[in-house]
Design a protein around this motif. Sequence first.
Motif, PDB file in Angstrom:
ATOM      1  N   LEU A 144       8.659  35.778  71.800  1.00 48.54           N
ATOM      2  CA  LEU A 144       9.711  34.963  72.377  1.00 48.54           C
ATOM      3  C   LEU A 144      10.499  35.757  73.420  1.00 48.54           C
ATOM      4  CD1 LEU A 144      11.167  32.292  72.477  1.00 48.54           C
ATOM      5  CD2 LEU A 144      12.498  32.974  70.464  1.00 48.54           C
ATOM      6  N   LYS A 145      10.735  37.041  73.144  1.00 53.16           N
ATOM      7  CA  LYS A 145      11.380  37.892  74.149  1.00 53.16           C
ATOM      8  C   LYS A 145      10.537  37.934  75.419  1.00 53.16           C
ATOM      9  CE  LYS A 145      13.583  40.925  70.727  1.00 53.16           C
ATOM     10  NZ  LYS A 145      13.689  42.307  70.196  1.00 53.16           N
ATOM     11  N   ASP A 146       9.223  38.101  75.226  1.00 48.82           N
ATOM     12  CA  ASP A 146       8.323  38.167  76.385  1.00 48.82           C
ATOM     13  C   ASP A 146       8.349  36.860  77.165  1.00 48.82           C
ATOM     14  OD1 ASP A 146       7.625  40.724  75.625  1.00 48.82           O
ATOM     15  OD2 ASP A 146       5.758  40.134  74.652  1.00 48.82           O
ATOM     16  N   ARG A 147       8.399  35.749  76.452  1.00 45.91           N
ATOM     17  CA  ARG A 147       8.451  34.441  77.121  1.00 45.91           C
ATOM     18  C   ARG A 147       9.712  34.316  77.964  1.00 45.91           C
ATOM     19  NH1 ARG A 147      11.455  29.678  75.313  1.00 45.91           N
ATOM     20  NH2 ARG A 147      10.989  28.068  76.832  1.00 45.91           N
ATOM     21  N   ILE A 148      10.859  34.673  77.406  1.00 45.88           N
ATOM     22  CA  ILE A 148      12.131  34.546  78.109  1.00 45.88           C
ATOM     23  C   ILE A 148      12.174  35.447  79.341  1.00 45.88           C
ATOM     24  CG2 ILE A 148      14.626  34.975  77.911  1.00 45.88           C
ATOM     25  CD1 ILE A 148      14.310  34.121  74.928  1.00 45.88           C
TER      26      ILE A 148
ATOM     27  N   VAL B 279      19.846  41.187  79.335  1.00 46.15           N
ATOM     28  CA  VAL B 279      18.543  41.767  79.001  1.00 46.15           C
ATOM     29  C   VAL B 279      18.639  42.719  77.803  1.00 46.15           C
ATOM     30  CG1 VAL B 279      16.660  43.226  79.837  1.00 46.15           C
ATOM     31  CG2 VAL B 279      17.630  41.477  81.335  1.00 46.15           C
ATOM     32  N   GLU B 280      19.678  43.549  77.763  1.00 47.58           N
ATOM     33  CA  GLU B 280      19.821  44.493  76.645  1.00 47.58           C
ATOM     34  C   GLU B 280      20.063  43.767  75.324  1.00 47.58           C
ATOM     35  OE1 GLU B 280      22.655  47.548  77.335  1.00 47.58           O
ATOM     36  OE2 GLU B 280      21.597  48.364  79.087  1.00 47.58           O
ATOM     37  N   MET B 281      20.874  42.719  75.346  1.00 47.14           N
ATOM     38  CA  MET B 281      21.091  41.932  74.128  1.00 47.14           C
ATOM     39  C   MET B 281      19.795  41.285  73.662  1.00 47.14           C
ATOM     40  SD  MET B 281      24.768  39.968  74.560  1.00 47.14           S
ATOM     41  CE  MET B 281      24.585  39.168  72.950  1.00 47.14           C
ATOM     42  N   LEU B 282      19.034  40.759  74.599  1.00 46.89           N
ATOM     43  CA  LEU B 282      17.765  40.123  74.255  1.00 46.89           C
ATOM     44  C   LEU B 282      16.787  41.128  73.669  1.00 46.89           C
ATOM     45  CD1 LEU B 282      15.759  37.730  74.312  1.00 46.89           C
ATOM     46  CD2 LEU B 282      15.221  38.381  76.670  1.00 46.89           C
ATOM     47  N   GLN B 283      16.623  42.258  74.344  1.00 49.48           N
ATOM     48  CA  GLN B 283      15.647  43.236  73.890  1.00 49.48           C
ATOM     49  C   GLN B 283      16.013  43.861  72.551  1.00 49.48           C
ATOM     50  OE1 GLN B 283      15.460  45.781  77.381  1.00 49.48           O
ATOM     51  NE2 GLN B 283      13.637  44.727  78.133  1.00 49.48           N
ATOM     52  N   GLY B 284      17.317  43.988  72.275  1.00 53.59           N
ATOM     53  CA  GLY B 284      17.745  44.570  71.008  1.00 53.59           C
ATOM     54  C   GLY B 284      18.034  43.554  69.932  1.00 53.59           C
TER      55      GLY B 284
ATOM     56  N   GLY C 204      10.161  32.095  82.470  1.00 56.33           N
ATOM     57  CA  GLY C 204      11.104  32.014  81.361  1.00 56.33           C
ATOM     58  C   GLY C 204      12.482  31.601  81.806  1.00 56.33           C
ATOM     59  N   HIS C 205      13.439  32.532  81.669  1.00 56.98           N
ATOM     60  CA  HIS C 205      14.836  32.222  81.976  1.00 56.98           C
ATOM     61  C   HIS C 205      15.454  33.346  82.790  1.00 56.98           C
ATOM     62  CE1 HIS C 205      15.351  28.631  79.438  1.00 56.98           C
ATOM     63  NE2 HIS C 205      14.515  29.217  78.592  1.00 56.98           N
ATOM     64  N   LEU C 206      16.439  32.996  83.588  1.00 52.12           N
ATOM     65  CA  LEU C 206      17.091  33.937  84.492  1.00 52.12           C
ATOM     66  C   LEU C 206      18.177  34.724  83.753  1.00 52.12           C
ATOM     67  CD1 LEU C 206      16.470  34.254  87.535  1.00 52.12           C
ATOM     68  CD2 LEU C 206      18.541  32.923  87.997  1.00 52.12           C
ATOM     69  N   SER C 207      18.181  36.037  83.932  1.00 47.99           N
ATOM     70  CA  SER C 207      19.187  36.893  83.308  1.00 47.99           C
ATOM     71  C   SER C 207      20.493  36.871  84.100  1.00 47.99           C
ATOM     72  CB  SER C 207      18.675  38.333  83.212  1.00 47.99           C
ATOM     73  OG  SER C 207      18.640  38.930  84.502  1.00 47.99           O
ATOM     74  N   ASN C 208      21.546  37.375  83.476  1.00 46.46           N
ATOM     75  CA  ASN C 208      22.830  37.503  84.171  1.00 46.46           C
ATOM     76  C   ASN C 208      22.689  38.330  85.441  1.00 46.46           C
ATOM     77  OD1 ASN C 208      23.978  36.170  81.972  1.00 46.46           O
ATOM     78  ND2 ASN C 208      24.700  38.061  81.002  1.00 46.46           N
ATOM     79  N   THR C 209      21.992  39.466  85.321  1.00 44.07           N
ATOM     80  CA  THR C 209      21.852  40.376  86.455  1.00 44.07           C
ATOM     81  C   THR C 209      21.066  39.743  87.587  1.00 44.07           C
ATOM     82  OG1 THR C 209      21.986  42.311  85.003  1.00 44.07           O
ATOM     83  CG2 THR C 209      20.993  42.636  87.173  1.00 44.07           C
ATOM     84  N   ASP C 210      19.953  39.103  87.251  1.00 44.21           N
ATOM     85  CA  ASP C 210      19.149  38.449  88.291  1.00 44.21           C
ATOM     86  C   ASP C 210      19.928  37.318  88.950  1.00 44.21           C
ATOM     87  OD1 ASP C 210      17.028  40.153  87.927  1.00 44.21           O
ATOM     88  OD2 ASP C 210      15.927  38.799  86.602  1.00 44.21           O
ATOM     89  N   CYS C 211      20.703  36.595  88.154  1.00 43.23           N
ATOM     90  CA  CYS C 211      21.535  35.521  88.706  1.00 43.23           C
ATOM     91  C   CYS C 211      22.524  36.084  89.716  1.00 43.23           C
ATOM     92  CB  CYS C 211      22.265  34.815  87.567  1.00 43.23           C
ATOM     93  SG  CYS C 211      23.465  33.577  88.104  1.00 43.23           S
ATOM     94  N   GLY C 212      23.207  37.166  89.335  1.00 40.75           N
ATOM     95  CA  GLY C 212      24.189  37.761  90.237  1.00 40.75           C
ATOM     96  C   GLY C 212      23.571  38.238  91.535  1.00 40.75           C
ATOM     97  N   LYS C 213      22.406  38.872  91.436  1.00 40.58           N
ATOM     98  CA  LYS C 213      21.745  39.399  92.630  1.00 40.58           C
ATOM     99  C   LYS C 213      21.278  38.278  93.557  1.00 40.58           C
ATOM    100  CE  LYS C 213      20.143  43.804  90.705  1.00 40.58           C
ATOM    101  NZ  LYS C 213      18.947  44.598  90.296  1.00 40.58           N
TER     102      LYS C 213
ATOM    103  N   ASP D 290      16.949  26.725  83.905  1.00 38.94           N
ATOM    104  CA  ASP D 290      15.680  27.097  83.278  1.00 38.94           C
ATOM    105  C   ASP D 290      14.717  27.675  84.313  1.00 38.94           C
ATOM    106  OD1 ASP D 290      15.428  25.419  80.275  1.00 38.94           O
ATOM    107  OD2 ASP D 290      17.077  25.052  81.642  1.00 38.94           O
ATOM    108  N   ALA D 291      15.151  28.733  84.940  1.00 42.91           N
ATOM    109  CA  ALA D 291      14.388  29.356  86.024  1.00 42.91           C
ATOM    110  C   ALA D 291      13.927  30.752  85.599  1.00 42.91           C
ATOM    111  CB  ALA D 291      15.235  29.453  87.287  1.00 42.91           C
ATOM    112  N   GLY D 292      12.624  30.950  85.488  1.00 46.09           N
ATOM    113  CA  GLY D 292      12.124  32.273  85.122  1.00 46.09           C
ATOM    114  C   GLY D 292      12.216  33.263  86.264  1.00 46.09           C
ATOM    115  N   SER D 293      12.172  32.764  87.470  1.00 47.00           N
ATOM    116  CA  SER D 293      12.244  33.608  88.665  1.00 47.00           C
ATOM    117  C   SER D 293      12.740  32.738  89.819  1.00 47.00           C
ATOM    118  CB  SER D 293      10.879  34.223  88.984  1.00 47.00           C
ATOM    119  OG  SER D 293       9.865  33.235  89.014  1.00 47.00           O
ATOM    120  N   VAL D 294      12.990  33.381  90.945  1.00 43.79           N
ATOM    121  CA  VAL D 294      13.564  32.673  92.090  1.00 43.79           C
ATOM    122  C   VAL D 294      12.610  32.776  93.277  1.00 43.79           C
ATOM    123  CG1 VAL D 294      15.519  32.520  93.666  1.00 43.79           C
ATOM    124  CG2 VAL D 294      15.902  33.122  91.270  1.00 43.79           C
TER     125      VAL D 294
END
Length: 267
Positions: free
Chosen positions: A185-189, A173-178, A194-203, A147-151
């Motif tokens: 709720l999208k803005d919160r996530i 991110v694309e699934m969420l936005q679409g 909010g929550h960490l995306s797949n891409t941010d996690c990988g980076k 439950d990490a919005g950022s790192v």
Amino acid sequence: MLKFISFGSGSSGNCYYLGTATDGLFIDIGVGLRTLKKHARDYGISLSSVRKILITHDHADHIKSVGSFSYDYSVPVYATEKVHDGIEHNYCIQRKLQKELRLIIEPGTTVRLGDFLVTPFSVPHDANENVGYKLEVDGTVFVIITDAGSVTEEMKGFIAEADYLVIEANHDVEMLQGGPYPQYLKDRILSPNGHLSNTDCGKVLAENMSERLKHVWLCHLSEENNHPELARKTVDAILRSYGIIPGKDIMLDVLKRKMPSEVYELV
């Protein structure tokens, strides 16, 4: 030998077990108590061996059964003062914690809890307060960040120390936005709390992991805005772009939302 099991990872309920030959603990108890007892029995784990509970934050999917489990087994619950206050006032908690089992820990302060050296650290999220944990047993370092919005820079330091790491890959991110979520709720996530995306996690993994990191588990995947194979492939591709080969340099797995994981032996 340190053992790790996920008994649930996602908005339906979170609960993680770490155990040694002589001691055990849960990180969060957001799954149903009856379900937890069944899974523990199936895995041959005596719940009487669980001698402490660590709580990350006060959202219902992380604390739903903490009061009942603590009461039934007389197990102390460790959390920050703000998280304890959130637990006390959360309507989802039918049985409140007994005062003598309500113990305070502070971010940045290491405490010895049985076989475990435990260090909580701050994690940005829209709860009363949220922490990750570094747990060390005989030189082996296990780190959990959910439950990490950022790192933050502090979080990056703990990732660099980890031999084993559980880290959030909540959404694509694309699934969420679409997807069907309302915009608020999208803005919160997507927010820094909010929550960490797949891409941010990988980076963040690729840029901060050290050579000592052996195994990574992706946790808290969204049911609506992610898919286990998508999360794994996204993180895998980013790691490979940095010259890190999953399956060779590190092991990479995805924790299921509603099913327990296998028993992982951490050496």
